[in-house]
Design a protein around this motif. Structure first.
Motif, PDB file in Angstrom:
ATOM      1  N   ARG A 193      34.762  -8.602  57.418  1.00 33.02           N
ATOM      2  CA  ARG A 193      34.392  -7.906  58.657  1.00 33.02           C
ATOM      3  C   ARG A 193      35.634  -7.692  59.519  1.00 33.02           C
ATOM      4  N   ILE A 194      36.473  -8.710  59.621  1.00 35.31           N
ATOM      5  CA  ILE A 194      37.702  -8.605  60.411  1.00 35.31           C
ATOM      6  C   ILE A 194      38.603  -7.512  59.831  1.00 35.31           C
ATOM      7  N   VAL A 253      52.372  -5.270  58.963  1.00 36.33           N
ATOM      8  CA  VAL A 253      51.477  -6.301  58.433  1.00 36.33           C
ATOM      9  C   VAL A 253      50.814  -6.992  59.615  1.00 36.33           C
ATOM     10  N   ILE A 254      49.489  -7.079  59.571  1.00 35.53           N
ATOM     11  CA  ILE A 254      48.709  -7.728  60.621  1.00 35.53           C
ATOM     12  C   ILE A 254      48.109  -9.002  60.041  1.00 35.53           C
ATOM     13  N   ILE A 255      48.319 -10.112  60.735  1.00 36.03           N
ATOM     14  CA  ILE A 255      47.708 -11.386  60.340  1.00 36.03           C
ATOM     15  C   ILE A 255      46.715 -11.780  61.425  1.00 36.03           C
ATOM     16  N   ALA A 256      45.484 -12.026  61.020  1.00 33.86           N
ATOM     17  CA  ALA A 256      44.431 -12.410  61.965  1.00 33.86           C
ATOM     18  C   ALA A 256      44.513 -13.912  62.228  1.00 33.86           C
ATOM     19  N   ARG A 257      44.310 -14.281  63.485  1.00 34.00           N
ATOM     20  CA  ARG A 257      44.270 -15.689  63.882  1.00 34.00           C
ATOM     21  C   ARG A 257      42.826 -16.113  64.136  1.00 34.00           C
ATOM     22  N   LYS A 289      37.504 -14.316  64.676  1.00 34.50           N
ATOM     23  CA  LYS A 289      36.169 -14.445  64.066  1.00 34.50           C
ATOM     24  C   LYS A 289      35.043 -14.311  65.087  1.00 34.50           C
ATOM     25  N   ARG A 290      35.369 -14.471  66.374  1.00 34.92           N
ATOM     26  CA  ARG A 290      34.350 -14.321  67.416  1.00 34.92           C
ATOM     27  C   ARG A 290      34.469 -12.994  68.163  1.00 34.92           C
ATOM     28  N   MET A 291      35.350 -12.112  67.712  1.00 32.77           N
ATOM     29  CA  MET A 291      35.587 -10.857  68.423  1.00 32.77           C
ATOM     30  C   MET A 291      34.756  -9.717  67.848  1.00 32.77           C
ATOM     31  N   ASN A 292      34.381  -8.782  68.729  1.00 25.58           N
ATOM     32  CA  ASN A 292      33.729  -7.579  68.233  1.00 25.58           C
ATOM     33  C   ASN A 292      34.796  -6.501  68.000  1.00 25.58           C
ATOM     34  N   TYR A 293      34.367  -5.340  67.546  1.00 23.02           N
ATOM     35  CA  TYR A 293      35.299  -4.275  67.177  1.00 23.02           C
ATOM     36  C   TYR A 293      36.171  -3.839  68.359  1.00 23.02           C
ATOM     37  N   LEU A 317      46.906  -6.094  55.608  1.00 18.62           N
ATOM     38  CA  LEU A 317      46.080  -6.996  56.403  1.00 18.62           C
ATOM     39  C   LEU A 317      45.985  -8.338  55.712  1.00 18.62           C
ATOM     40  N   SER A 318      46.067  -9.395  56.506  1.00 11.33           N
ATOM     41  CA  SER A 318      45.962 -10.742  55.968  1.00 11.33           C
ATOM     42  C   SER A 318      45.029 -11.566  56.854  1.00 11.33           C
ATOM     43  N   VAL A 319      43.970 -12.083  56.232  1.00  9.35           N
ATOM     44  CA  VAL A 319      43.016 -12.939  56.946  1.00  9.35           C
ATOM     45  C   VAL A 319      42.841 -14.183  56.091  1.00  9.35           C
ATOM     46  N   GLY A 320      43.318 -15.312  56.590  1.00  4.69           N
ATOM     47  CA  GLY A 320      43.308 -16.553  55.816  1.00  4.69           C
ATOM     48  C   GLY A 320      41.926 -17.166  55.666  1.00  4.69           C
ATOM     49  N   LYS A 321      41.802 -18.044  54.686  1.00  2.00           N
ATOM     50  CA  LYS A 321      40.521 -18.693  54.403  1.00  2.00           C
ATOM     51  C   LYS A 321      40.072 -19.638  55.509  1.00  2.00           C
ATOM     52  N   LYS A 322      41.007 -20.112  56.345  1.00  2.00           N
ATOM     53  CA  LYS A 322      40.634 -21.011  57.432  1.00  2.00           C
ATOM     54  C   LYS A 322      39.810 -20.299  58.499  1.00  2.00           C
ATOM     55  N   ILE A 323      39.860 -18.982  58.512  1.00  3.38           N
ATOM     56  CA  ILE A 323      39.166 -18.214  59.551  1.00  3.38           C
ATOM     57  C   ILE A 323      37.660 -18.166  59.310  1.00  3.38           C
ATOM     58  N   GLY A 324      37.247 -18.187  58.081  1.00  2.00           N
ATOM     59  CA  GLY A 324      35.809 -18.175  57.828  1.00  2.00           C
ATOM     60  C   GLY A 324      35.502 -17.836  56.384  1.00  2.00           C
TER      61      GLY A 324
END
Length: 114
Positions: free
Chosen positions: A59-60, A82-86, A90-94, A45-52
């Motif tokens: 949480r993501i 590999v999943i990268i979050a866009r 950040k506004r999505m629920n589970y 999993l990859s969640v970049g710093k620009k997301i929050g």
């Protein structure tokens, strides 16, 4: 999620990025590569710093890990994923995140119809 089901090393992430296939929707980007010698799938999993901030990013990642945990029986074995979050994540629920993940996996035929 067991440790054997995770991709942690940067070298392994880079291998999937360079040699794997990718597919995306508005919320997530999916990279995957076939590994026939593996008996199960592995995820990174990859969640970049620009997301929050750290709380949002964690949480993501928690939501994505839980979604994979629920889909574990249906995910095709023998793949590194590999999943990268866009930004929209950040506004999505589970439930929205799980639906988006199911969409990606089923489009790329990584989700069996069990």
């Amino acid at each position: 999620m067991k440790k054997s089901y995770r991709i942690k090393a940067n070298k392994e992430f880079q291998h999937v990025f360079k040699h794997g296939k990718s597919f995306a929707n508005r919320q997530l980007v999916l990279y995957y590569i076939k590994k026939p010698e593996q008996t199960h799938f592995r995820i990174g999993l990859s969640v970049g710093k620009k997301i929050g901030n750290a709380v949002t990013r964690n949480r993501i990642k928690r939501y994505l890990r839980e979604a994979f945990h629920e889909l574990e029986a249906g995910v095709e074995p023998g793949y590194d994923i590999v999943i990268i979050a866009r930004q929209p994540t950040k506004r999505m629920n589970y439930h929205e995140m799980k639906k988006s993940l199911i969409h990606l996996l089923s489009k790329e035929k990584l989700l069996s119809k069990k």
